[in-house]
Design a protein around this motif. Sequence first.
Motif, PDB file in Angstrom:
ATOM      1  N   GLU A 438      16.662 -29.065  -7.640  1.00  0.00           N
ATOM      2  CA  GLU A 438      15.318 -28.779  -7.116  1.00  0.00           C
ATOM      3  C   GLU A 438      15.368 -28.298  -5.677  1.00  0.00           C
ATOM      4  N   CYS A 439      16.284 -28.839  -4.901  1.00  0.00           N
ATOM      5  CA  CYS A 439      16.461 -28.361  -3.525  1.00  0.00           C
ATOM      6  C   CYS A 439      16.899 -26.899  -3.527  1.00  0.00           C
ATOM      7  N   ALA A 440      17.839 -26.559  -4.415  1.00  0.00           N
ATOM      8  CA  ALA A 440      18.298 -25.175  -4.530  1.00  0.00           C
ATOM      9  C   ALA A 440      17.156 -24.255  -4.974  1.00  0.00           C
ATOM     10  N   MET A 441      16.323 -24.728  -5.889  1.00  0.00           N
ATOM     11  CA  MET A 441      15.185 -23.928  -6.353  1.00  0.00           C
ATOM     12  C   MET A 441      14.200 -23.681  -5.218  1.00  0.00           C
ATOM     13  N   HIS A 442      14.030 -24.653  -4.337  1.00  0.00           N
ATOM     14  CA  HIS A 442      13.154 -24.496  -3.183  1.00  0.00           C
ATOM     15  C   HIS A 442      13.697 -23.420  -2.242  1.00  0.00           C
ATOM     16  N   VAL A 443      15.014 -23.453  -2.003  1.00  0.00           N
ATOM     17  CA  VAL A 443      15.640 -22.456  -1.132  1.00  0.00           C
ATOM     18  C   VAL A 443      15.560 -21.065  -1.756  1.00  0.00           C
ATOM     19  N   TYR A 444      15.607 -20.997  -3.089  1.00  0.00           N
ATOM     20  CA  TYR A 444      15.553 -19.705  -3.759  1.00  0.00           C
ATOM     21  C   TYR A 444      14.279 -18.938  -3.401  1.00  0.00           C
ATOM     22  N   LYS A 445      13.206 -19.652  -3.153  1.00  0.00           N
ATOM     23  CA  LYS A 445      11.940 -19.002  -2.793  1.00  0.00           C
ATOM     24  C   LYS A 445      11.948 -18.468  -1.372  1.00  0.00           C
ATOM     25  N   ASP A 446      12.846 -18.998  -0.549  1.00  0.00           N
ATOM     26  CA  ASP A 446      12.958 -18.562   0.845  1.00  0.00           C
ATOM     27  C   ASP A 446      14.111 -17.562   0.922  1.00  0.00           C
ATOM     28  N   LYS A 447      13.808 -16.282   0.728  1.00  0.00           N
ATOM     29  CA  LYS A 447      14.849 -15.267   0.607  1.00  0.00           C
ATOM     30  C   LYS A 447      15.685 -15.122   1.879  1.00  0.00           C
ATOM     31  N   TYR A 448      15.086 -15.381   3.031  1.00  0.00           N
ATOM     32  CA  TYR A 448      15.847 -15.288   4.277  1.00  0.00           C
ATOM     33  C   TYR A 448      16.975 -16.328   4.292  1.00  0.00           C
ATOM     34  N   THR A 449      16.608 -17.583   3.971  1.00  0.00           N
ATOM     35  CA  THR A 449      17.616 -18.658   3.933  1.00  0.00           C
ATOM     36  C   THR A 449      18.615 -18.435   2.810  1.00  0.00           C
ATOM     37  N   LEU A 450      18.115 -18.000   1.650  1.00  0.00           N
ATOM     38  CA  LEU A 450      18.988 -17.749   0.498  1.00  0.00           C
ATOM     39  C   LEU A 450      20.058 -16.717   0.838  1.00  0.00           C
ATOM     40  N   ASN A 451      19.654 -15.600   1.434  1.00  0.00           N
ATOM     41  CA  ASN A 451      20.608 -14.548   1.760  1.00  0.00           C
ATOM     42  C   ASN A 451      21.547 -14.955   2.881  1.00  0.00           C
ATOM     43  N   ALA A 452      21.050 -15.769   3.820  1.00  0.00           N
ATOM     44  CA  ALA A 452      21.926 -16.273   4.886  1.00  0.00           C
ATOM     45  C   ALA A 452      23.014 -17.174   4.300  1.00  0.00           C
ATOM     46  N   MET A 453      22.625 -18.017   3.342  1.00  0.00           N
ATOM     47  CA  MET A 453      23.603 -18.888   2.693  1.00  0.00           C
ATOM     48  C   MET A 453      24.590 -18.081   1.850  1.00  0.00           C
ATOM     49  N   ARG A 454      24.088 -17.074   1.166  1.00  0.00           N
ATOM     50  CA  ARG A 454      24.986 -16.216   0.393  1.00  0.00           C
ATOM     51  C   ARG A 454      25.995 -15.523   1.291  1.00  0.00           C
ATOM     52  N   ASN A 455      25.524 -15.076   2.439  1.00  0.00           N
ATOM     53  CA  ASN A 455      26.410 -14.411   3.397  1.00  0.00           C
ATOM     54  C   ASN A 455      27.490 -15.363   3.883  1.00  0.00           C
ATOM     55  N   SER A 456      27.090 -16.609   4.178  1.00  0.00           N
ATOM     56  CA  SER A 456      28.059 -17.610   4.622  1.00  0.00           C
ATOM     57  C   SER A 456      29.069 -17.923   3.519  1.00  0.00           C
ATOM     58  N   ALA A 457      28.576 -18.045   2.290  1.00  0.00           N
ATOM     59  CA  ALA A 457      29.455 -18.357   1.165  1.00  0.00           C
ATOM     60  C   ALA A 457      30.459 -17.240   0.926  1.00  0.00           C
ATOM     61  N   MET A 458      30.006 -15.998   0.982  1.00  0.00           N
ATOM     62  CA  MET A 458      30.889 -14.866   0.731  1.00  0.00           C
ATOM     63  C   MET A 458      31.843 -14.610   1.890  1.00  0.00           C
ATOM     64  N   SER A 459      31.535 -15.171   3.062  1.00  0.00           N
ATOM     65  CA  SER A 459      32.404 -15.013   4.236  1.00  0.00           C
ATOM     66  C   SER A 459      33.454 -16.115   4.339  1.00  0.00           C
ATOM     67  N   ALA A 460      33.294 -17.182   3.565  1.00  0.00           N
ATOM     68  CA  ALA A 460      34.250 -18.291   3.624  1.00  0.00           C
ATOM     69  C   ALA A 460      35.637 -17.817   3.189  1.00  0.00           C
ATOM     70  N   ASP A 461      36.663 -18.317   3.859  1.00  0.00           N
ATOM     71  CA  ASP A 461      38.038 -17.888   3.579  1.00  0.00           C
ATOM     72  C   ASP A 461      38.751 -18.920   2.713  1.00  0.00           C
ATOM     73  N   PHE A 462      38.888 -18.611   1.426  1.00  0.00           N
ATOM     74  CA  PHE A 462      39.649 -19.445   0.516  1.00  0.00           C
ATOM     75  C   PHE A 462      40.834 -18.663  -0.051  1.00  0.00           C
ATOM     76  N   SER A 463      41.368 -17.761   0.738  1.00  0.00           N
ATOM     77  CA  SER A 463      42.482 -16.928   0.291  1.00  0.00           C
ATOM     78  C   SER A 463      43.782 -17.720   0.316  1.00  0.00           C
ATOM     79  N   TRP A 464      44.747 -17.263  -0.464  1.00  0.00           N
ATOM     80  CA  TRP A 464      46.059 -17.899  -0.472  1.00  0.00           C
ATOM     81  C   TRP A 464      46.807 -17.653   0.826  1.00  0.00           C
ATOM     82  N   GLU A 465      46.434 -16.615   1.568  1.00  0.00           N
ATOM     83  CA  GLU A 465      47.085 -16.364   2.856  1.00  0.00           C
ATOM     84  C   GLU A 465      46.955 -17.575   3.762  1.00  0.00           C
TER      85      GLU A 465
END
Length: 482
Positions: A438-465
């Motif tokens: 339900e918390c995630a569904m609430h954030v989904y309605k806030d596109k600014y926060t949603l996209n900021a979180m997506r940007n942070s998630a896609m920027s995280a470094d989990f590479s084998w390097e």
Amino acid sequence: MKILFASAEVAPFSKAGGLADVVGSLPKALEKDAEIAIFTPLHGCIDVDKWGIKELDNSVMWISFQERPQRFRLFMCKLPGTNINVFFVHNDWYFSCFKEVYPKWLDPRYEHERYIAFSLATLEYAKQLNFKADIIHSNDWHTAMIPLYIKANYKFDDFWCRAKNVFEIHNLAYQGVWFDDVIDFANMRRDIVYNEWGCEHWGRVNWMKGAINYSDKIIVVSPKYAEEILTPEYGEGMDYTLRGQTHKLVGILNGIDYDVYNPKTDKNLVKNYDKKSLKNKEANKKKVCEFFGLKYNPDRPLIAFISRLVPQKGLDLVRQVENELKYMEADFVFLGSGDKDYENLLIWLSNNSPNIRAYIGYKADLANLMYGGSDFFLMPSAFEPCGLSQMIAMRYGSLPIVRATGGLDNTVVGYPLDNSTGFKFWDYDGWAMKAAIECAMHVYKDKYTLNAMRNSAMSADFSWEKSSKEYLKVYRELAGSL
């Protein structure tokens, strides 16, 4: 420095879980610093023509187990994109006769025989090839016999006596337990290995305990899990043994292959995207909805679940709140197979819910499409040594909803912290999971926060390097003591 990897599965040739991804990816990151060879069984499901796997000349080897001779052959190809040799141990009785990595309904004794045979054949073939490894990196109970062989059978062998053993625990729940007569089958010295400081555990052989005691380093696949397994709650009956070996215990977070999991180049996606073109993600969401027979609605979040259907993965929590999930303003898609009880649960929900659909089985292309098309990724595990799915989901901008345990706690930054990459809940309880959704569904309605979180998630470094540097540190420490 020479490193030998031994594993029951190696991606992309054979895969049943995260172990295959690790052994198929980590060596790539280590290639420039070490000479590497990978040994794995030639399962019947491996496409030898697709990967160009060829038998080596004069490869036939006979090894007797309790006076029962077994015929082995050795095949080889390169790990794709590398110059690393992957050696496939062939045996008609134990491996090539199955079209699965881990066939169901096998007699447990036979299952032990399979991996004993593979482990001993691996050591003998490496010797035949003159691959004198400084480090032997064994993985999970399937190759846990190797440290025992090195310390017992090969103790005075000029070729192997100086090799150092690294044993990696990907999941402590599966330890390889059987009656002590299997030691005789393995051609091991009972007086050396079958004792409380060896592989004896409550009157049974426990291969993982033996590897923990006889290895030179124990690697666990996340720092949090390395702490958890020292407690009775997560120790699976091995916490006492592990607490006596903490000087050898290291927690290293696994990585993922960024060449394989890349939404910008993934051919399984309808439309590719990156952080700067996230609007293209919606095309994949439409395709997922179409595949599962759901009506696409941009105002409703799509929540994906991709996993083996086993108790560890938190499906009991889904069962607890199944009626509540059916009336949420969100759509759920499940992909996986495993215990019939959970398969039947998902089939029933899929047939009796307007917003829940399931595909029982595994399709790699569908999994990637679901990563790319989902808004959130549900992973409510009871325990999770590391977990790769949440890292892949973040790579694709699908925000994880996870229980804060093991590697999930190490990898996901929970909302509403700075640079949040997902959502966490702590209690192993369906209602706690529901609150996180339900918390995630609430954030989904806030596109600014949603996209900021997506940007942070896609920027995280989990590479084998990043992770491989920690592995190299362990290897070099051991190699320096040779």
